[in-house]
Design a protein around this motif. Structure first.
Motif, PDB file in Angstrom:
ATOM      1  N   ALA A 109       7.211  -6.190   8.275  1.00 53.06           N
ATOM      2  CA  ALA A 109       8.439  -5.806   9.189  1.00 53.06           C
ATOM      3  C   ALA A 109       9.627  -6.092   8.493  1.00 53.06           C
ATOM      4  CB  ALA A 109       8.339  -7.414   9.894  1.00 53.06           C
ATOM      5  N   SER A 110       9.605  -6.452   7.475  1.00 52.17           N
ATOM      6  CA  SER A 110      10.459  -7.313   5.969  1.00 52.17           C
ATOM      7  C   SER A 110      10.650  -5.960   5.323  1.00 52.17           C
ATOM      8  CB  SER A 110      10.160  -8.150   5.296  1.00 52.17           C
ATOM      9  OG  SER A 110       9.948  -9.276   5.405  1.00 52.17           O
ATOM     10  N   SER A 111      10.212  -5.068   5.437  1.00 55.39           N
ATOM     11  CA  SER A 111       9.825  -3.897   4.825  1.00 55.39           C
ATOM     12  C   SER A 111       9.974  -2.673   5.519  1.00 55.39           C
ATOM     13  CB  SER A 111       9.197  -3.697   3.435  1.00 55.39           C
ATOM     14  OG  SER A 111       7.758  -3.734   4.744  1.00 55.39           O
ATOM     15  N   ASP A 112      10.468  -2.184   6.750  1.00 59.03           N
ATOM     16  CA  ASP A 112      10.119  -1.664   7.895  1.00 59.03           C
ATOM     17  C   ASP A 112       9.348  -0.704   7.243  1.00 59.03           C
ATOM     18  OD1 ASP A 112      12.057  -2.367   9.103  1.00 59.03           O
ATOM     19  OD2 ASP A 112      13.613  -1.629   7.254  1.00 59.03           O
ATOM     20  N   LEU A 113       8.117  -1.116   6.093  1.00 61.69           N
ATOM     21  CA  LEU A 113       6.725  -0.654   6.394  1.00 61.69           C
ATOM     22  C   LEU A 113       5.594  -0.650   7.531  1.00 61.69           C
ATOM     23  CD1 LEU A 113       5.741  -0.347   2.930  1.00 61.69           C
ATOM     24  CD2 LEU A 113       6.666   1.089   4.248  1.00 61.69           C
ATOM     25  N   THR A 114       4.407   0.168   8.159  1.00 62.26           N
ATOM     26  CA  THR A 114       3.715  -0.088   9.213  1.00 62.26           C
ATOM     27  C   THR A 114       2.457  -0.519   8.385  1.00 62.26           C
ATOM     28  OG1 THR A 114       2.640   1.782   8.249  1.00 62.26           O
ATOM     29  CG2 THR A 114       3.828   2.167   9.781  1.00 62.26           C
ATOM     30  N   PRO A 115       2.176  -1.847   9.074  1.00 61.21           N
ATOM     31  CA  PRO A 115       0.954  -2.755   8.613  1.00 61.21           C
ATOM     32  C   PRO A 115      -0.005  -2.431   7.388  1.00 61.21           C
ATOM     33  CG  PRO A 115       1.484  -2.910  10.871  1.00 61.21           C
ATOM     34  CD  PRO A 115       2.103  -1.668  10.781  1.00 61.21           C
ATOM     35  N   SER A 116      -0.403  -0.537   7.810  1.00 62.25           N
ATOM     36  CA  SER A 116      -1.513  -0.302   7.082  1.00 62.25           C
ATOM     37  C   SER A 116      -0.842   0.073   5.813  1.00 62.25           C
ATOM     38  CB  SER A 116      -1.841   1.674   7.949  1.00 62.25           C
ATOM     39  OG  SER A 116      -1.361   2.103   8.208  1.00 62.25           O
ATOM     40  N   SER A 117       0.901   0.849   6.036  1.00 61.14           N
ATOM     41  CA  SER A 117       0.997   1.634   4.611  1.00 61.14           C
ATOM     42  C   SER A 117       0.986  -0.255   3.759  1.00 61.14           C
ATOM     43  CB  SER A 117       2.479   2.069   5.057  1.00 61.14           C
ATOM     44  OG  SER A 117       2.941   2.094   3.781  1.00 61.14           O
ATOM     45  N   VAL A 118       1.854  -1.268   4.711  1.00 58.89           N
ATOM     46  CA  VAL A 118       1.561  -2.465   3.846  1.00 58.89           C
ATOM     47  C   VAL A 118       0.029  -2.724   3.462  1.00 58.89           C
ATOM     48  CG1 VAL A 118       2.197  -5.072   3.805  1.00 58.89           C
ATOM     49  CG2 VAL A 118       3.885  -3.374   4.388  1.00 58.89           C
ATOM     50  N   THR A 119      -1.279  -2.957   3.738  1.00 64.81           N
ATOM     51  CA  THR A 119      -2.283  -3.102   3.148  1.00 64.81           C
ATOM     52  C   THR A 119      -2.646  -2.663   2.452  1.00 64.81           C
ATOM     53  OG1 THR A 119      -2.969  -4.558   5.495  1.00 64.81           O
ATOM     54  CG2 THR A 119      -4.581  -3.295   3.938  1.00 64.81           C
ATOM     55  N   PHE A 120      -2.219  -0.600   1.982  1.00 63.10           N
ATOM     56  CA  PHE A 120      -2.250  -0.378   1.396  1.00 63.10           C
ATOM     57  C   PHE A 120      -1.838  -0.964  -0.101  1.00 63.10           C
ATOM     58  CE2 PHE A 120      -1.315   3.647  -1.331  1.00 63.10           C
ATOM     59  CZ  PHE A 120      -2.280   3.698  -1.403  1.00 63.10           C
ATOM     60  N   HIS A 121      -0.606  -0.925  -0.390  1.00 60.85           N
ATOM     61  CA  HIS A 121       0.324  -1.730  -1.051  1.00 60.85           C
ATOM     62  C   HIS A 121      -0.235  -2.977  -1.648  1.00 60.85           C
ATOM     63  CE1 HIS A 121       2.743   2.221  -1.467  1.00 60.85           C
ATOM     64  NE2 HIS A 121       3.002   2.399   0.122  1.00 60.85           N
ATOM     65  N   LEU A 122      -0.552  -3.843  -0.515  1.00 60.20           N
ATOM     66  CA  LEU A 122      -0.797  -4.983  -1.169  1.00 60.20           C
ATOM     67  C   LEU A 122      -2.368  -5.142  -2.301  1.00 60.20           C
ATOM     68  CD1 LEU A 122       0.522  -6.518   1.791  1.00 60.20           C
ATOM     69  CD2 LEU A 122       1.029  -7.665  -0.853  1.00 60.20           C
ATOM     70  N   LYS A 123      -3.178  -4.298  -1.590  1.00 57.07           N
ATOM     71  CA  LYS A 123      -4.447  -3.737  -2.098  1.00 57.07           C
ATOM     72  C   LYS A 123      -4.621  -3.643  -3.328  1.00 57.07           C
ATOM     73  CE  LYS A 123      -9.037  -1.194  -1.803  1.00 57.07           C
ATOM     74  NZ  LYS A 123      -9.628  -0.510  -0.861  1.00 57.07           N
ATOM     75  N   GLU A 124      -3.515  -2.542  -3.899  1.00 57.99           N
ATOM     76  CA  GLU A 124      -3.501  -2.367  -5.866  1.00 57.99           C
ATOM     77  C   GLU A 124      -2.930  -3.224  -5.960  1.00 57.99           C
ATOM     78  OE1 GLU A 124      -2.762   0.659  -8.809  1.00 57.99           O
ATOM     79  OE2 GLU A 124      -4.375   0.630  -6.801  1.00 57.99           O
ATOM     80  N   LEU A 125      -1.346  -4.064  -5.431  1.00 54.60           N
ATOM     81  CA  LEU A 125      -1.300  -5.305  -6.163  1.00 54.60           C
ATOM     82  C   LEU A 125      -1.953  -5.835  -6.270  1.00 54.60           C
ATOM     83  CD1 LEU A 125       2.230  -5.754  -4.552  1.00 54.60           C
ATOM     84  CD2 LEU A 125       2.252  -4.637  -6.719  1.00 54.60           C
ATOM     85  N   VAL A 126      -3.102  -6.679  -5.235  1.00 55.18           N
ATOM     86  CA  VAL A 126      -4.315  -7.596  -5.868  1.00 55.18           C
ATOM     87  C   VAL A 126      -5.409  -7.197  -6.739  1.00 55.18           C
ATOM     88  CG1 VAL A 126      -6.162  -8.876  -4.365  1.00 55.18           C
ATOM     89  CG2 VAL A 126      -3.342  -8.634  -3.742  1.00 55.18           C
ATOM     90  N   ARG A 127      -4.815  -5.884  -6.312  1.00 55.96           N
ATOM     91  CA  ARG A 127      -6.358  -5.003  -7.900  1.00 55.96           C
ATOM     92  C   ARG A 127      -6.024  -5.315  -9.116  1.00 55.96           C
ATOM     93  NH1 ARG A 127      -6.727  -0.921 -10.578  1.00 55.96           N
ATOM     94  NH2 ARG A 127      -5.547   0.286 -10.478  1.00 55.96           N
ATOM     95  N   THR A 128      -4.519  -5.302  -9.360  1.00 54.54           N
ATOM     96  CA  THR A 128      -3.661  -5.076 -11.122  1.00 54.54           C
ATOM     97  C   THR A 128      -3.617  -7.004 -11.246  1.00 54.54           C
ATOM     98  OG1 THR A 128      -1.714  -4.548  -9.997  1.00 54.54           O
ATOM     99  CG2 THR A 128      -3.162  -3.004 -10.584  1.00 54.54           C
TER     100      THR A 128
END
Length: 98
Positions: free
Chosen positions: A43-62
Motif C-alpha cells: 500500500a505504501s509503495s503502490d506496488l502489487t502484492p506479488s511485486s512486493v513479494t518478488f522484491h522482498l524475496k531478493e532483499l531477504v536472500r541478500t
C-alpha cells in the motif's frame, strides 16, 4: 558480521540498484526493528502484492531484510548486517583515497 568478498558485495549492491527494492528497503529502514507487514509495504509503495513479494524475496536472500511470522502475517524489517558489511567492505577498499 562476516567479511564480504566482491561477489557478495555485488549481490547486495545489485539488490539495492533496483528502484523498487531500494524504496522498499528505505521504507523498512524507516519502520525500525519492529518491521511492517507486506500488505502495508504494498500500500505504501503502490506496488502489487506479488511485486512486493518478488522484491522482498531478493532483499531477504541478500541479507538486507529479515522476515518473521506474526499470526497470519509476515513481518519484514531491514537488517543492519547486510548494509553495514557492504559499507565496511567499500570503506576498507577505499581507505587509500583519503
Amino acid at each position: 558480521m562476516a567479511e564480504l568478498d566482491i561477489k557478495n558485495a555485488v549481490e547486495i549492491l545489485g539488490a539495492l540498484a533496483q528502484e523498487n527494492r531500494l524504496r522498499i528497503f528505505l521504507l523498512l529502514a524507516d519502520s525500525g526493528p519492529e518491521g511492517i507487514p507486506a500488505g502495508i509495504i504494498s500500500a505504501s509503495s503502490d506496488l502489487t502484492p506479488s511485486s512486493v513479494t518478488f522484491h522482498l524475496k531478493e532483499l531477504v536472500r541478500t541479507g538486507l531484510v529479515k522476515s518473521r511470522q506474526q499470526g497470519r502475517f509476515m513481518i519484514y524489517s531491514a537488517t543492519t548486517d547486510g548494509i553495514s558489511s557492504v559499507l565496511a567492505f567499500l570503506g576498507g577498499k577505499c581507505a587509500s583515497l583519503q
